[in-house]
Design an enzyme around this catalytic site. Structure first.
Site, short mmCIF file in Angstrom:
data_model
loop_
_atom_site.label_atom_id
_atom_site.label_comp_id
_atom_site.label_asym_id
_atom_site.label_seq_id
_atom_site.Cartn_x
_atom_site.Cartn_y
_atom_site.Cartn_z
N TYR A 53 0.91 -1.22 -0.01
CA TYR A 53 -0.15 0.18 -0.05
C TYR A 53 0.89 0.99 -0.33
O TYR A 53 1.96 1.17 -0.60
CB TYR A 53 -0.85 -0.22 1.19
CG TYR A 53 -2.17 0.80 0.91
CD1 TYR A 53 -3.13 0.66 0.07
CD2 TYR A 53 -2.66 1.69 1.96
CE1 TYR A 53 -4.05 1.39 -0.14
CE2 TYR A 53 -3.69 2.49 1.82
CZ TYR A 53 -4.39 2.33 0.57
OH TYR A 53 -5.54 3.23 0.63
N LYS A 57 -19.64 -20.91 -10.26
CA LYS A 57 -18.79 -20.91 -11.28
C LYS A 57 -17.40 -20.44 -10.96
O LYS A 57 -16.49 -20.66 -11.68
CB LYS A 57 -19.87 -19.90 -12.14
CG LYS A 57 -19.20 -19.71 -13.68
CD LYS A 57 -19.84 -21.09 -14.33
CE LYS A 57 -19.55 -21.51 -15.75
NZ LYS A 57 -20.62 -21.06 -16.54
#
Length: 415
Positions: A35, A90
């Site tokens: 970050y 999925k």
């Protein structure tokens, strides 16, 4: 509540997917790299050259599974949120079978243009878009309009069933010595999967296709057809399934349970091919079909029967091959490459690892016309064929593609 329902609800508690961290995150230095302030450097590189998002982010291996919930897995228009368990499933299949990271997105709209615009606005976050459980005919326009995104976009409910069943049809014809061009094919169900299947059957050589929707045979007498069905108008007097099935070599069912009667089965040609793909219950059960016709070859969409026409044999590996060569789209040749790769593997001897997974003797024949979902070779065969077709079609941005090396790498991943 039956036992299956109890097990399924328990299985889905808390959802089926989660995020994980690929890079170290154990120290202050790691935090400063992941970050602020370190993250600014890849941001600036991507600002200079957007292609570097494939290098410095997860975009290169990330697919969005997107639905509006209008045609969910045999359940109909249950809405996007109710379809979320299917979309999560999925995502699980993408990861398990092709090691592709996927995120499910459920859109709170069923308006065609809102769907298109929403996907266009979020597409740059992903390496590919898997459209899922979107009703026909709007699914055709949505998929078509999204081809300009320069990333692979595919509506799996159309092309997945078409690709897998086409591979099964090729191999079945070899078993019974019938030619594709001589077949009479009846497709019951003129939705997304039915129309896509008819198109790909024509591409592999089938000439004589009759299609039915909920109102009967799509023939010259019909005045209520949309543009997508009009391509399959036939000059014939038959109106019903019972009439059109007489003398048919192939029945592809994408409709509803238990519609094939004994009389219909007996009216079909010698060595009839039945792909009964209605979910959860097929148009005819294998037990009943085999009792009526000893010469029948039957496949369903269910995992508890032989010859499962399962989309998991297609979409993970089609996207794997497309992503690995940075294909800008999934072309017709890439879909056909997947068909022929599956058919080729289906004919080959089943390896010992796959036999061990299923704990049974497996051999190409009437009860094994296509590979099993857990056959670890499928990824190598299909992904390599799709990647090569993308190179041949000049839609791949990665040109230094070594087909043999790539095939071996994928084959080793499964071992």
């Amino acid at each position: 509540m039956d036992n299956l329902e109890q097990k399924a609800l328990k299985y889905h508690e808390g959802g089926k997917i989660q995020t994980s961290i690929k890079t170290p995150m154990n120290s202050y230095e790691d935090l400063s790299l992941a970050y602020s302030p370190g993250v600014a450097y890849p941001c600036l590189k991507i600002q200079e050259n957007s292609d570097l998002a494939y290098k410095y982010t997860s975009k290169s291996n990330l697919v969005a599974v997107i639905t509006d919930g209008s045609a969910v897995l045999g359940l109909g228009n249950i809405g996007a949120l109710a379809g979320k368990p299917v979309m999560e499933g999925k995502c699980c299949l993408f990861k398990k079978f092709a090691n592709i990271d996927a995120v499910d997105i459920e859109l709170n709209t069923q308006d065609t243009y809102e769907i298109i615009n929403t996907i266009k606005n979020i597409a740059q976050s992903f390496g590919g878009i898997n459209l899922e459980d979107i009703a026909a005919p709007k699914c055709f326009e949505i998929e078509e309009k999204l081809q300009e995104l320069s990333i692979p976009v595919m509506h799996d409910d159309q092309h997945g069933t078409a690709i897998i069943s086409a591979a099964g049809l090729i191999n079945t014809c070899k078993l019974i010595n019938k030619k594709l061009e001589d077949l009479k094919v009846v497709i019951c169900g003129a939705g997304a999967a039915g129309i896509a299947s008819a198109k790909i059957y024509k591409q592999i050589g089938v000439k004589n296709i009759f299609m039915l929707d909920s109102k009967g045979v799509i023939n010259h007498k019909r005045k209520d057809l949309n543009l997508h069905k009009c391509e399959f108008i036939r000059e014939c007097d038959e109106d019903s399934l019972e009439e059109i099935l007489v003398g048919a070599d192939v029945f592809l069912g994408l409709s509803k349970a238990d519609i094939l009667s004994e009389k219909m089965l007996l009216s079909m040609a010698k060595d009839p091919i039945i792909f009964a793909l209605a979910n959860p219950n097929p148009e005819v059960s294998p037990e009943f079909a085999k009792k009526v016709r000893s010469d029948v070859i039957i496949a369903t969409g269910r995992s508890d029967y032989d010859n499962q026409i399962n989309n998991v044999l297609g979409f993970p590996y089609i996207f794997r091959g497309a992503l690995d060569v940075r294909a800008s789209k999934i072309t017709e040749n890439m879909k056909l490459a997947a068909v022929y790769a599956l058919a080729k593997l289906g004919e080959e001897a089943v390896d010992e690892k796959t036999k061990a997974i299923y704990n049974k003797e497996l051999k190409f024949g009437k009860d094994l016309i296509i590979p099993k979902p857990f056959d670890t070779r499928v990824k190598a065969y299909v992904s390599t064929a799709v990647a090569k077709a993308a190179i041949d079609d000049k839609v791949a941005l990665i040109s230094d593609f070594d087909e043999e090396k790539y095939f071996k790498e994928l084959l080793n991943e499964g071992n």
